[in-house]
Motif scaffolding. Structure first.
Motif, PDB file in Angstrom:
ATOM      1  N   UNK A 189       3.290  -8.958  -4.677  1.00 26.06           N
ATOM      2  CA  UNK A 189       2.756  -9.377  -5.781  1.00 26.06           C
ATOM      3  C   UNK A 189       1.521  -8.347  -6.177  1.00 26.06           C
ATOM      4  N   UNK A 190       1.330  -7.107  -5.675  1.00 26.19           N
ATOM      5  CA  UNK A 190       0.320  -6.251  -6.005  1.00 26.19           C
ATOM      6  C   UNK A 190       0.912  -5.347  -5.361  1.00 26.19           C
ATOM      7  N   UNK A 191       0.370  -4.300  -5.413  1.00 22.77           N
ATOM      8  CA  UNK A 191       0.292  -2.781  -4.997  1.00 22.77           C
ATOM      9  C   UNK A 191      -0.762  -2.069  -5.438  1.00 22.77           C
ATOM     10  N   UNK A 192      -1.032  -1.258  -4.147  1.00 19.29           N
ATOM     11  CA  UNK A 192      -2.451  -0.271  -3.997  1.00 19.29           C
ATOM     12  C   UNK A 192      -1.813   0.938  -4.186  1.00 19.29           C
ATOM     13  N   UNK A 229       4.258  -5.002 -11.504  1.00 24.38           N
ATOM     14  CA  UNK A 229       5.245  -5.228 -12.621  1.00 24.38           C
ATOM     15  C   UNK A 229       4.394  -3.699 -13.667  1.00 24.38           C
ATOM     16  N   UNK A 230       3.055  -4.056 -13.999  1.00 27.56           N
ATOM     17  CA  UNK A 230       1.385  -4.319 -14.240  1.00 27.56           C
ATOM     18  C   UNK A 230       2.467  -2.402 -14.135  1.00 27.56           C
ATOM     19  N   UNK A 231       1.298  -1.937 -12.256  1.00 27.65           N
ATOM     20  CA  UNK A 231       1.381  -0.351 -12.138  1.00 27.65           C
ATOM     21  C   UNK A 231       2.420   0.288 -12.486  1.00 27.65           C
ATOM     22  N   UNK A 276      -4.901   4.054  -7.593  1.00 30.09           N
ATOM     23  CA  UNK A 276      -4.305   3.077  -8.835  1.00 30.09           C
ATOM     24  C   UNK A 276      -3.924   1.103  -8.194  1.00 30.09           C
ATOM     25  N   UNK A 277      -4.455   0.528  -8.685  1.00 36.12           N
ATOM     26  CA  UNK A 277      -3.799  -0.702  -8.355  1.00 36.12           C
ATOM     27  C   UNK A 277      -3.726  -1.798  -9.676  1.00 36.12           C
ATOM     28  N   UNK A 332       0.778  -1.367  -0.101  1.00 35.19           N
ATOM     29  CA  UNK A 332      -0.271  -0.035  -0.606  1.00 35.19           C
ATOM     30  C   UNK A 332       0.635   0.983  -0.016  1.00 35.19           C
ATOM     31  N   UNK A 333       0.738   2.079  -1.031  1.00 33.46           N
ATOM     32  CA  UNK A 333       1.793   3.210  -1.730  1.00 33.46           C
ATOM     33  C   UNK A 333       1.507   4.492  -1.399  1.00 33.46           C
ATOM     34  N   UNK A 334       1.605   5.385  -1.172  1.00 29.90           N
ATOM     35  CA  UNK A 334       1.364   6.634  -0.664  1.00 29.90           C
ATOM     36  C   UNK A 334       2.609   7.741   0.009  1.00 29.90           C
ATOM     37  N   UNK A 335       1.896   9.357  -0.705  1.00 29.15           N
ATOM     38  CA  UNK A 335       2.441   9.845   0.061  1.00 29.15           C
ATOM     39  C   UNK A 335       2.285  10.082   1.583  1.00 29.15           C
ATOM     40  N   UNK A 336       3.102  10.727   2.642  1.00 29.33           N
ATOM     41  CA  UNK A 336       1.950  11.333   4.273  1.00 29.33           C
ATOM     42  C   UNK A 336       1.175  11.667   3.920  1.00 29.33           C
ATOM     43  N   UNK A 337      -0.277  11.381   4.852  1.00 28.59           N
ATOM     44  CA  UNK A 337      -1.489  11.735   5.090  1.00 28.59           C
ATOM     45  C   UNK A 337      -2.573  11.116   3.780  1.00 28.59           C
ATOM     46  N   UNK A 338      -1.230  10.126   3.452  1.00 27.62           N
ATOM     47  CA  UNK A 338      -2.734   9.348   2.149  1.00 27.62           C
ATOM     48  C   UNK A 338      -3.952   8.722   2.686  1.00 27.62           C
ATOM     49  N   UNK A 339      -3.470   7.985   4.009  1.00 28.57           N
ATOM     50  CA  UNK A 339      -4.606   7.171   4.772  1.00 28.57           C
ATOM     51  C   UNK A 339      -4.380   5.567   4.630  1.00 28.57           C
ATOM     52  N   UNK A 340      -2.926   5.830   4.469  1.00 31.28           N
ATOM     53  CA  UNK A 340      -2.157   3.983   4.965  1.00 31.28           C
ATOM     54  C   UNK A 340      -2.004   3.955   5.385  1.00 31.28           C
ATOM     55  N   UNK A 341      -1.508   4.259   6.202  1.00 33.45           N
ATOM     56  CA  UNK A 341      -1.550   4.187   7.754  1.00 33.45           C
ATOM     57  C   UNK A 341      -2.946   3.906   8.706  1.00 33.45           C
TER      58      UNK A 341
END
Length: 260
Positions: A214-217, A231-233, A226-227, A35-44
């Protein structure tokens, strides 16, 4: 057939601010999702709801068909849920008791969650330390006597002690230098192969994603942009924000996932 972890339209608000806005994803048994994103993206905030550190305002969380969305009823159910999903934090020094040795830390978890007697716990502690590449010297040490990489290995061993179905790693290598990051990522890959545990790897750094997932969100402002397969993302992103994240990744000097 087990279905793994299924998160459907998870939502969290703080007053008028929506921190997590209808996030949905599936982590298959033994899979690995970043699960990726900048600080404040909601991931944590998202993963804190999964482990019960935050209460969701909407949506559902199911693990192997069991609903984890409602409040746990009683101590036994809380402990059972804790065993299912364990979390490893960015700074293990803050999550380890500075007064307790490494072996004492692991023994405490085993006493709480298992019926093992003292002799069996000692054997299990040694097994856990061996799994993460630590030995008798580290077993008797206090956290302040260990390096950052060693402390993170202890935190991983502690999480594995209860044999979780899912391990949540919240920026678990961000505080380590590059060579130690590579060692921890290699260790995590080996553990996943051996134990079949699923990973949710939370990070702002796309440089490590290929080596663990294997997958990324991709999250921004609490929403999924995007998810898909890593490799595709990462090779052909659809969203401009994902391309912006990729453009910020250093192209050289990142020997991740290979150095030991």
């Amino acid at each position: 057939m087990t279905e793994g972890l299924v998160v459907d339209r998870l939502t969290k608000r703080y007053g008028t601010h929506t921190a997590v806005d209808g996030v949905s994803f599936t982590l298959p048994p033994g899979g690995s999702l970043a699960i990726v994103g900048e600080s404040g993206s909601g991931k944590t905030t998202t993963v804190r709801m999964l482990v019960g550190l935050e209460r969701a305002d909407g949506g559902t969380v199911r693990l192997d068909g069991r609903d984890r969305s409602a409040r746990a009823r009683g101590r036994a159910e809380r402990l059972a849920r804790a065993r299912e999903i364990q979390m490893v934090f960015q700074d293990p020094y803050l999550s380890l008791d500075p007064r307790v040795t490494v072996s004492g830390c692991l023994d405490e978890v085993l006493r709480l969650h298992t019926g093992l007697d003292a002799a069996a716990r000692r054997v299990r502690v040694a097994e856990l330390l061996d799994r993460v590449g630590l030995g008798s010297r580290e077993a008797g040490a206090l956290p302040r006597g260990l390096s950052g990489g060693q402390r993170q290995r202890v935190a991983i061993a502690r999480a594995l002690a209860v044999e979780p179905r899912v391990l949540v790693l919240d920026e678990a290598v961000a505080a380590l230098d590059v060579s130690i990051q590579a060692q921890i990522l290699d260790l995590l890959r080996e553990i996943r192969r051996a134990a079949g545990v699923g990973y949710l790897f939370v990070t702002h750094d796309l440089a490590v994603v290929r080596h663990i997932a294997d997958e990324v969100l991709v999250l921004r402002s609490g929403a999924v942009l995007e998810s898909g397969p890593v490799d595709r993302v990462l090779d052909a992103p659809d969203h401009p924000y994902t391309r912006l994240l990729l453009d910020s990744v250093p192209r050289r000097g990142r020997p991740l996932g290979g150095a030991r």
